[in-house]
Motif scaffolding. Structure first.
Motif, PDB file in Angstrom:
ATOM      1  N   GLY A  12       0.817  -1.206   0.000  1.00 42.03           N
ATOM      2  CA  GLY A  12       0.000   0.000   0.000  1.00 42.03           C
ATOM      3  C   GLY A  12       0.841   1.241   0.000  1.00 42.03           C
ATOM      4  N   THR A  13       0.498   2.178  -0.865  1.00 41.30           N
ATOM      5  CA  THR A  13       1.044   3.529  -0.907  1.00 41.30           C
ATOM      6  C   THR A  13       2.432   3.611  -1.538  1.00 41.30           C
ATOM      7  N   HIS A  14       3.355   2.752  -1.114  1.00 42.07           N
ATOM      8  CA  HIS A  14       4.693   2.727  -1.717  1.00 42.07           C
ATOM      9  C   HIS A  14       5.212   1.298  -1.678  1.00 42.07           C
ATOM     10  N   SER A  60      -8.335   1.714 -10.908  1.00 38.00           N
ATOM     11  CA  SER A  60      -9.277   2.174  -9.881  1.00 38.00           C
ATOM     12  C   SER A  60      -9.179   3.684  -9.706  1.00 38.00           C
ATOM     13  N   HIS A  61      -7.966   4.210  -9.788  1.00 36.41           N
ATOM     14  CA  HIS A  61      -7.755   5.656  -9.660  1.00 36.41           C
ATOM     15  C   HIS A  61      -6.324   5.979 -10.044  1.00 36.41           C
ATOM     16  N   THR A  62      -5.975   7.252  -9.997  1.00 38.54           N
ATOM     17  CA  THR A  62      -4.694   7.669 -10.577  1.00 38.54           C
ATOM     18  C   THR A  62      -3.644   8.036  -9.538  1.00 38.54           C
ATOM     19  N   PRO A  64      -0.233   7.241  -7.839  1.00 38.57           N
ATOM     20  CA  PRO A  64       0.877   6.521  -8.489  1.00 38.57           C
ATOM     21  C   PRO A  64       0.965   5.048  -8.125  1.00 38.57           C
ATOM     22  N   ASP A  65       0.627   4.685  -6.904  1.00 39.94           N
ATOM     23  CA  ASP A  65       0.766   3.270  -6.499  1.00 39.94           C
ATOM     24  C   ASP A  65      -0.280   2.371  -7.151  1.00 39.94           C
ATOM     25  N   HIS A  66      -1.090   2.943  -8.061  1.00 39.42           N
ATOM     26  CA  HIS A  66      -2.082   2.141  -8.793  1.00 39.42           C
ATOM     27  C   HIS A  66      -1.954   2.248 -10.311  1.00 39.42           C
ATOM     28  N   CYS A  67      -1.046   3.116 -10.791  1.00 40.03           N
ATOM     29  CA  CYS A  67      -1.073   3.331 -12.245  1.00 40.03           C
ATOM     30  C   CYS A  67       0.274   3.525 -12.927  1.00 40.03           C
ATOM     31  N   GLY A 160     -10.682  -1.054  -4.434  1.00 45.15           N
ATOM     32  CA  GLY A 160      -9.854   0.116  -4.733  1.00 45.15           C
ATOM     33  C   GLY A 160      -9.285   0.632  -3.424  1.00 45.15           C
ATOM     34  N   ASP A 161      -8.856   1.884  -3.400  1.00 47.83           N
ATOM     35  CA  ASP A 161      -8.489   2.506  -2.125  1.00 47.83           C
ATOM     36  C   ASP A 161      -9.753   3.133  -1.563  1.00 47.83           C
ATOM     37  N   THR A 162     -10.063   2.812  -0.326  1.00 48.48           N
ATOM     38  CA  THR A 162     -11.323   3.334   0.209  1.00 48.48           C
ATOM     39  C   THR A 162     -11.298   3.369   1.723  1.00 48.48           C
ATOM     40  N   LEU A 195      -9.422   8.225   3.626  1.00 48.16           N
ATOM     41  CA  LEU A 195      -8.327   7.730   2.787  1.00 48.16           C
ATOM     42  C   LEU A 195      -8.341   6.212   2.637  1.00 48.16           C
ATOM     43  N   HIS A 196      -8.162   5.512   3.756  1.00 47.10           N
ATOM     44  CA  HIS A 196      -7.981   4.065   3.717  1.00 47.10           C
ATOM     45  C   HIS A 196      -8.690   3.402   4.891  1.00 47.10           C
ATOM     46  N   CYS A 197      -8.860   2.098   4.754  1.00 46.75           N
ATOM     47  CA  CYS A 197      -9.378   1.293   5.866  1.00 46.75           C
ATOM     48  C   CYS A 197      -8.237   0.835   6.772  1.00 46.75           C
ATOM     49  N   THR A 217      -5.425  -6.306   1.608  1.00 52.97           N
ATOM     50  CA  THR A 217      -4.319  -5.931   0.731  1.00 52.97           C
ATOM     51  C   THR A 217      -4.006  -4.456   0.907  1.00 52.97           C
ATOM     52  N   HIS A 218      -3.035  -3.945   0.126  1.00 54.59           N
ATOM     53  CA  HIS A 218      -2.635  -2.532   0.229  1.00 54.59           C
ATOM     54  C   HIS A 218      -2.137  -2.235   1.647  1.00 54.59           C
ATOM     55  N   VAL A 219      -1.574  -3.256   2.278  1.00 53.99           N
ATOM     56  CA  VAL A 219      -1.053  -3.098   3.636  1.00 53.99           C
ATOM     57  C   VAL A 219       0.217  -2.244   3.577  1.00 53.99           C
TER      58      VAL A 219
HETATM   59 ZN   LIG Z   1      -3.081   3.173  -2.950  1.00 53.50          ZN
END
Ligand SMILES: [Zn+2]
Ligand SMILES: [Zn+2]
Length: 251
Positions: A12-14, A60-62, A64-67, A160-162, A195-197, A217-219
């Motif tokens: 997640g994130t980086h 899912s969105h733009t 950087p960690d997703h695209c 996605g990120d939520t 931002l995130h769960c 995921t996205h931990v």
């Molecule tokens: Zn993310």
């Protein structure tokens, strides 16, 4: 092939040490959909599929960690010996302009020729071969799509990120597998809103949805993913596991 999920990146994130950011290969029959293309995810993806054989990409969105691995995907297809046809990239409106802005002038035209962006939004339904994809709205600072993916009567949901959200729960309603953002441990909070769960919130979301299995995921790479799964499991009766790069699961 039955509906299946391959985790190309679970950080997640980086990126973490040896761990890529969000990317998921969704397969059913002969259909191959890449969902998100975060930093480094193109590496694991190619262990499973030749980039020329992808049918479509869904962003899912733009963030950087997703695209950002779309850049590598563009070059891999541009110089591929099979000269594949343009690849459809479903993404929120504005994604193409945002991504193209980072490219030098010599690369922009090819980027738009080899990747054909199609703007999509929550409420849309896409058909990618054997996969039917219904898009939902996530809770995140930029437009972000959650997805409910169906093939052969099986349901795979992706948050996605939520930071929670009823429409994400709708995406995951009675899902066979719910892949959900679980970036932070509740115990380390408080965390920013919207931002995130946390693991606890991902578990609660899976419970609200009535999902059968939950894949956190996205931990954040600094955190223990098993601790994240354990935190989530305290809030749901769904079977909980933690995503890791290279994991392949039948939905
Ligand atoms: Zn993310
Ligand atoms: Zn994000």
């Amino acid at each position: 092939m039955p509906l299946s999920l391959g985790v190309c990146g679970s950080a997640g994130t980086h990126p973490g040490p040896g761990q890529a950011c969000s990317g998921y290969l969704v397969a059913a029959g002969a259909s191959r959909l890449l969902v998100d293309a975060g930093n480094g995810s193109l590496s694991q993806l190619q262990r499973w599929v030749d980039v020329a054989d992808l049918d479509a990409v869904l962003l899912s969105h733009t963030h950087p960690d997703h695209c950002v691995d779309l850049y590598g995907l563009y070059y891999a297809r541009r110089f591929h010996p099979a000269d594949p046809a343009p690849l459809t990239v479903y993404a929120p409106a504005g994604a193409e302009a945002q991504l193209a802005a980072l490219l030098p002038p010599d690369a922009r035209e090819g980027f738009s020729q080899h990747l054909r962006f199609v703007p999509v939004a929550a409420g849309d339904t896409l058909v990618v071969g054997a996969l039917t994809v219904r898009l939902h709205a996530a809770v995140h600072p930029v437009e972000t799509l959650a997805a409910r993916i169906i093939a052969d009567g099986r349901v795979l949901a992706y948050s996605g990120d939520t930071h929670g959200g009823d429409d994400v729960a709708a995406a995951a309603a009675a899902a066979d597998l719910f892949v959900c953002d679980a970036t932070w441990l509740a115990a380390d909070g408080p965390h920013p809103e919207g931002l995130h769960c946390t693991g606890a919130e991902a578990g609660a979301l899976a419970e609200q949805a009535g999902a059968r299995r939950l894949l956190v995921t996205h931990v954040n790479p600094r955190l223990d993913r098993d601790a994240m799964a354990a935190e989530a499991a305290e809030h749901t009766t769904a079977e909980v596991t933690a995503a890791e790069d290279g994991l392949w699961v039948a939905v």
